[in-house]
Design an enzyme around this catalytic site. Structure first.
Site, PDB file in Angstrom:
ATOM      1  N   GLY A 259       5.887 -19.056 -75.753  1.00 32.67           N
ATOM      2  CA  GLY A 259       5.086 -19.399 -74.580  1.00 32.67           C
ATOM      3  C   GLY A 259       4.444 -18.218 -73.891  1.00 32.67           C
ATOM      4  O   GLY A 259       3.821 -18.382 -72.837  1.00 32.67           O
ATOM      5  N   GLU A 301      10.543 -16.762 -79.487  1.00 33.95           N
ATOM      6  CA  GLU A 301       9.666 -17.327 -80.524  1.00 33.95           C
ATOM      7  C   GLU A 301       8.190 -17.207 -80.156  1.00 33.95           C
ATOM      8  O   GLU A 301       7.516 -18.226 -79.944  1.00 33.95           O
ATOM      9  CB  GLU A 301      10.005 -18.811 -80.724  1.00 33.95           C
ATOM     10  CG  GLU A 301      11.430 -19.083 -81.160  1.00 33.95           C
ATOM     11  CD  GLU A 301      11.752 -20.575 -81.238  1.00 33.95           C
ATOM     12  OE1 GLU A 301      11.081 -21.388 -80.569  1.00 33.95           O
ATOM     13  OE2 GLU A 301      12.685 -20.920 -81.962  1.00 33.95           O
ATOM     14  N   GLY A 303       4.281 -17.046 -80.551  1.00 34.32           N
ATOM     15  CA  GLY A 303       3.264 -17.391 -81.543  1.00 34.32           C
ATOM     16  C   GLY A 303       1.943 -16.769 -81.118  1.00 34.32           C
ATOM     17  O   GLY A 303       1.461 -15.809 -81.712  1.00 34.32           O
ATOM     18  N   ARG A 304       1.403 -17.299 -80.023  1.00 36.62           N
ATOM     19  CA  ARG A 304       0.108 -16.856 -79.510  1.00 36.62           C
ATOM     20  C   ARG A 304       0.053 -15.329 -79.295  1.00 36.62           C
ATOM     21  O   ARG A 304      -0.940 -14.692 -79.669  1.00 36.62           O
ATOM     22  CB  ARG A 304      -0.158 -17.558 -78.172  1.00 36.62           C
ATOM     23  CG  ARG A 304      -1.546 -17.337 -77.617  1.00 36.62           C
ATOM     24  CD  ARG A 304      -1.644 -17.824 -76.158  1.00 36.62           C
ATOM     25  NE  ARG A 304      -1.027 -19.093 -75.931  1.00 36.62           N
ATOM     26  CZ  ARG A 304      -1.646 -20.279 -75.984  1.00 36.62           C
ATOM     27  NH1 ARG A 304      -2.926 -20.317 -76.249  1.00 36.62           N
ATOM     28  NH2 ARG A 304      -0.984 -21.390 -75.755  1.00 36.62           N
ATOM     29  N   ARG A 340      -9.691 -25.939 -78.617  1.00 37.84           N
ATOM     30  CA  ARG A 340      -8.964 -25.566 -77.389  1.00 37.84           C
ATOM     31  C   ARG A 340      -9.752 -25.782 -76.102  1.00 37.84           C
ATOM     32  O   ARG A 340      -9.182 -26.255 -75.112  1.00 37.84           O
ATOM     33  CB  ARG A 340      -8.450 -24.128 -77.480  1.00 37.84           C
ATOM     34  CG  ARG A 340      -7.496 -23.887 -78.665  1.00 37.84           C
ATOM     35  CD  ARG A 340      -6.728 -22.576 -78.581  1.00 37.84           C
ATOM     36  NE  ARG A 340      -5.819 -22.587 -77.450  1.00 37.84           N
ATOM     37  CZ  ARG A 340      -6.040 -21.972 -76.318  1.00 37.84           C
ATOM     38  NH1 ARG A 340      -7.137 -21.252 -76.153  1.00 37.84           N
ATOM     39  NH2 ARG A 340      -5.189 -22.068 -75.328  1.00 37.84           N
ATOM     40  N   TYR A 344      -7.821 -28.222 -73.708  1.00 35.67           N
ATOM     41  CA  TYR A 344      -7.107 -27.610 -72.577  1.00 35.67           C
ATOM     42  C   TYR A 344      -8.031 -26.963 -71.560  1.00 35.67           C
ATOM     43  O   TYR A 344      -7.555 -26.259 -70.665  1.00 35.67           O
ATOM     44  CB  TYR A 344      -6.159 -26.507 -73.079  1.00 35.67           C
ATOM     45  CG  TYR A 344      -5.425 -26.813 -74.355  1.00 35.67           C
ATOM     46  CD1 TYR A 344      -4.472 -27.830 -74.409  1.00 35.67           C
ATOM     47  CD2 TYR A 344      -5.675 -26.081 -75.510  1.00 35.67           C
ATOM     48  CE1 TYR A 344      -3.798 -28.092 -75.587  1.00 35.67           C
ATOM     49  CE2 TYR A 344      -5.001 -26.350 -76.689  1.00 35.67           C
ATOM     50  CZ  TYR A 344      -4.070 -27.367 -76.717  1.00 35.67           C
ATOM     51  OH  TYR A 344      -3.397 -27.637 -77.886  1.00 35.67           O
ATOM     52  N   CYS A 371     -21.143 -33.803 -83.319  1.00 36.68           N
ATOM     53  CA  CYS A 371     -21.825 -34.912 -82.664  1.00 36.68           C
ATOM     54  C   CYS A 371     -20.993 -35.411 -81.499  1.00 36.68           C
ATOM     55  O   CYS A 371     -20.423 -36.509 -81.551  1.00 36.68           O
ATOM     56  CB  CYS A 371     -22.090 -36.011 -83.675  1.00 36.68           C
ATOM     57  SG  CYS A 371     -23.259 -35.429 -84.888  1.00 36.68           S
ATOM     58  N   GLU A 372     -20.892 -34.584 -80.485  1.00 32.68           N
ATOM     59  CA  GLU A 372     -20.077 -34.921 -79.338  1.00 32.68           C
ATOM     60  C   GLU A 372     -20.460 -33.978 -78.191  1.00 32.68           C
ATOM     61  O   GLU A 372     -20.474 -32.756 -78.362  1.00 32.68           O
ATOM     62  CB  GLU A 372     -18.602 -34.708 -79.729  1.00 32.68           C
ATOM     63  CG  GLU A 372     -17.668 -35.184 -78.680  1.00 32.68           C
ATOM     64  CD  GLU A 372     -16.322 -35.621 -79.255  1.00 32.68           C
ATOM     65  OE1 GLU A 372     -16.251 -36.121 -80.390  1.00 32.68           O
ATOM     66  OE2 GLU A 372     -15.338 -35.470 -78.522  1.00 32.68           O
ATOM     67  N   TYR A 401      -3.909 -20.920 -82.773  1.00 29.45           N
ATOM     68  CA  TYR A 401      -4.193 -22.322 -82.431  1.00 29.45           C
ATOM     69  C   TYR A 401      -5.680 -22.662 -82.559  1.00 29.45           C
ATOM     70  O   TYR A 401      -6.191 -23.503 -81.834  1.00 29.45           O
ATOM     71  CB  TYR A 401      -3.691 -22.657 -81.023  1.00 29.45           C
ATOM     72  CG  TYR A 401      -2.218 -22.422 -80.859  1.00 29.45           C
ATOM     73  CD1 TYR A 401      -1.292 -23.170 -81.581  1.00 29.45           C
ATOM     74  CD2 TYR A 401      -1.731 -21.443 -80.002  1.00 29.45           C
ATOM     75  CE1 TYR A 401       0.072 -22.947 -81.452  1.00 29.45           C
ATOM     76  CE2 TYR A 401      -0.369 -21.222 -79.860  1.00 29.45           C
ATOM     77  CZ  TYR A 401       0.525 -21.971 -80.590  1.00 29.45           C
ATOM     78  OH  TYR A 401       1.869 -21.745 -80.467  1.00 29.45           O
TER      79      TYR A 401
HETATM   80  N1  LLP Z   1       8.615 -22.328 -80.032  1.00 27.51           N
HETATM   81  C1  LLP Z   1       8.404 -23.648 -79.942  1.00 27.51           C
HETATM   82  C2  LLP Z   1       9.542 -24.574 -80.100  1.00 27.51           C
HETATM   83  C3  LLP Z   1       7.128 -24.140 -79.694  1.00 27.51           C
HETATM   84  O1  LLP Z   1       6.923 -25.439 -79.605  1.00 27.51           O
HETATM   85  C4  LLP Z   1       6.044 -23.233 -79.565  1.00 27.51           C
HETATM   86  C5  LLP Z   1       4.691 -23.705 -79.316  1.00 27.51           C
HETATM   87  C6  LLP Z   1       6.316 -21.859 -79.687  1.00 27.51           C
HETATM   88  C7  LLP Z   1       7.606 -21.437 -79.916  1.00 27.51           C
HETATM   89  C8  LLP Z   1       5.238 -20.831 -79.588  1.00 27.51           C
HETATM   90  O2  LLP Z   1       4.600 -20.854 -78.353  1.00 27.51           O
HETATM   91  P1  LLP Z   1       3.523 -19.699 -77.988  1.00 27.51           P
HETATM   92  O3  LLP Z   1       4.284 -18.400 -77.934  1.00 27.51           O
HETATM   93  O4  LLP Z   1       2.518 -19.664 -79.069  1.00 27.51           O
HETATM   94  O5  LLP Z   1       2.955 -20.121 -76.711  1.00 27.51           O
HETATM   95  N2  LLP Z   1      -2.019 -25.603 -79.069  1.00 27.51           N
HETATM   96  C9  LLP Z   1      -1.691 -25.043 -77.771  1.00 27.51           C
HETATM   97  C10 LLP Z   1      -0.328 -24.393 -77.761  1.00 27.51           C
HETATM   98  C11 LLP Z   1       0.764 -25.321 -78.205  1.00 27.51           C
HETATM   99  C12 LLP Z   1       2.101 -24.651 -78.284  1.00 27.51           C
HETATM  100  C13 LLP Z   1       3.062 -25.487 -79.051  1.00 27.51           C
HETATM  101  N3  LLP Z   1       4.365 -24.930 -79.192  1.00 27.51           N
HETATM  102  C14 LLP Z   1      -2.786 -24.063 -77.369  1.00 27.51           C
HETATM  103  O6  LLP Z   1      -3.714 -23.851 -78.137  1.00 27.51           O
HETATM  104  O7  LLP Z   1      -2.745 -23.524 -76.278  1.00 27.51           O
END
Ligand code: LLP
Length: 444
Positions: A259, A301, A303-304, A340, A344, A371-372, A401
């Protein structure tokens, strides 16, 4: 530390602070990333195309490992996954969070050690669970009461599968309503407040095939403040103390999910990962001491925060339209490669590249080709007033993402992913073609 981890002012980068650290200005309005001119990437691989700076990904992995030397850093594959990404993450010593048999299979066939994989999912299919067990994933995170017995039954004796229980700690955080997962009333996890978490923990403890190593929570995404994580830690330690009282069990692990927020536009805040690590460790030590619990091994964890700042999306301008007092700059991609903004309300800072211009900026809306009417990539952004068809537009902070959430809408085809490193560009994922669509369409 890469320039994109610095503030705009301290780096003096004139709008490039959110770009990969390797970004350099070249003559005539050109930019290079990883030593490769973006215009050359566009010529060679066509547009739209996604560029990933391998060194930026690796630098971010190292920054996390340095900030969390005692913790497991587990990359969330959903942000972006490819075989090269699997290799980089593995070589940099991170674990991997997957949430489907698809992500799991890709990772393991690309050489990722299954014992370093955490398998998530609010609704795991039988195939997800079976493949996870067959390949021997390190942890399965239980997200609903019904899957406890299913995982246990499929594990069988004498095997023992390590699991965690995903708890909803009741903490509201995250950049948008659709990515807040820390409170009750959304689909993920087991509630702390209504007792479902305690109930699931008791169930797991009752299954001899399962070894409950600890609790998990993921409170949301694109969070830029440390505080919600500290509140989550206090609540999780409180639950750990109650579990010890009622079951006499202490957990060796605590996974706090991801997150961690990034800046998409110059001047925006990002989560300070080093401060997060320091304050999390301090909070964990204090809370555990107060509860008389041993300090569990932490996992995070992200990701982003690993992938997003390493990516740049490249588009070609197809049309410029002045209407209703607005300037629409239409490019050859859109919501099929980046949903995105539509999902969002995400905001980006696109930039004209590849030619010099002294034209005064105009306020433009960069739209896609779908087309939107909601197919908007960036609303109200400054672009040079002479922007015209054939121009190249680059959008930074595009590494997470976007490709992973890309769709086949309008059969435009998903864009390629190109890695840049040491002055060379190489194709990681090829463009989706008409032939791909034809092959899938098997009926008449
Ligand atoms: N761990 C779990 C269990 C998760 O569900 C997620 C993200 C992460 C870690 C990684 O979160 P991050 O560090 O990337 O924020 N599509 C959306 C974001 C959805 C996140 C889903 N879960 C966007 O583009 O903002």
């Amino acid at each position: 530390m890469s320039a994109s981890l610095l503030t705009e002012d301290s780096a003096g980068l004139d709008g490039l602070s959110v770009w990969p650290g390797s970004t350099t200005r070249l003559p005539h309005g050109h930019l290079s990333v990883g030593g490769v001119s973006l215009a050359e990437v566009a010529d060679r691989f066509d547009t739209p195309a996604y560029v990933l700076d391998e060194d930026e990904i690796r630098a971010r992995c190292r920054m996390y490992r340095a900030a969390f030397p005692q913790a497991d850093v587990v990359y969330a594959a959903k942000a972006f996954l490819s075989r090269a990404m699997v290799r980089w993450i593995h070589e940099e010593g991170l674990g991997l969070d997957v949430c489907s048999a698809g992500e799991l299979e890709l990772a393991v066939t690309a050489g990722f050690p299954p014992e370093r994989v955490v398998l998530h999912g609010n609704a795991k299919t039988p195939r997800d669970i079976e493949l996870g067990l067959r390949l021997g994933v390190g942890r399965i995170v239980v997200d609903s009461p019904s899957e406890v017995a299913r995982i246990a039954a499929l594990t069988g004796l004498p095997g023992r599968q390590k699991v965690m229980v995903r708890v909803v700690p009741g903490v509201a955080a995250g950049g948008h309503e659709k990515i807040r997962t820390g409170t009750d009333g959304q689909k993920f996890g087991l509630s702390l407040t209504d007792g479902s978490a305690q109930h699931a923990i008791a169930r797991v403890l009752g299954q001899p095939q399962l070894e409950l190593t600890g609790l998990h929570c993921h409170i949301g995404s694109q969070i830029t403040e440390v505080k919600p994580y500290l509140v989550a830690v206090r609540r999780m330690v409180g639950l750990m103390a109650r579990v010890r009282e009622s079951h006499g069990v202490t957990f060796p692990e605590l996974d706090l999910g991801g997150g961690h927020g990034v800046a998409y536009r110059p001047g925006e805040p990002a989560l300070d990962v080093t401060a997060l690590a320091r304050r999390l460790n301090a909070e964990l030590a204090t809370s555990c001491a107060a509860a008389g619990l041993p300090v569990p091994r932490l996992a995070v964890e992200p990701g982003r925060a690993i992938a997003a700042p390493a990516g740049v999306a490249l588009y070609r301008v197809l049309a410029v339209k002045h209407t209703g007092g607005k300037v629409f700059v239409a490019v050859d991609g859109g919501m099929s490669d980046n949903p995105r903004p539509a999902l969002y309300g995400a905001r980006y800072a696109p930039r004209l590249i590849g030619r010099a211009t002294g034209a005064e900026p105009v306020t433009a809306t960069v739209v896609g080709r779908h087309c939107e009417a909601g197919d908007v990539l960036a609303d109200d952004v400054p672009l040079p007033g002479d922007v015209r068809p054939g121009d190249l537009i680059a959008v930074p902070v595009a590494g997470a993402y976007q490709v992973s959430m890309a769709s086949a809408y309008n059969l435009v085809g998903r864009p390629p992913v190109v890695a840049v490193h040491g002055g060379a560009a190489r194709l990681l994922v090829r463009r989706e073609t008409q032939e791909d669509f034809r092959r899938r369409d098997v009926g008449v």
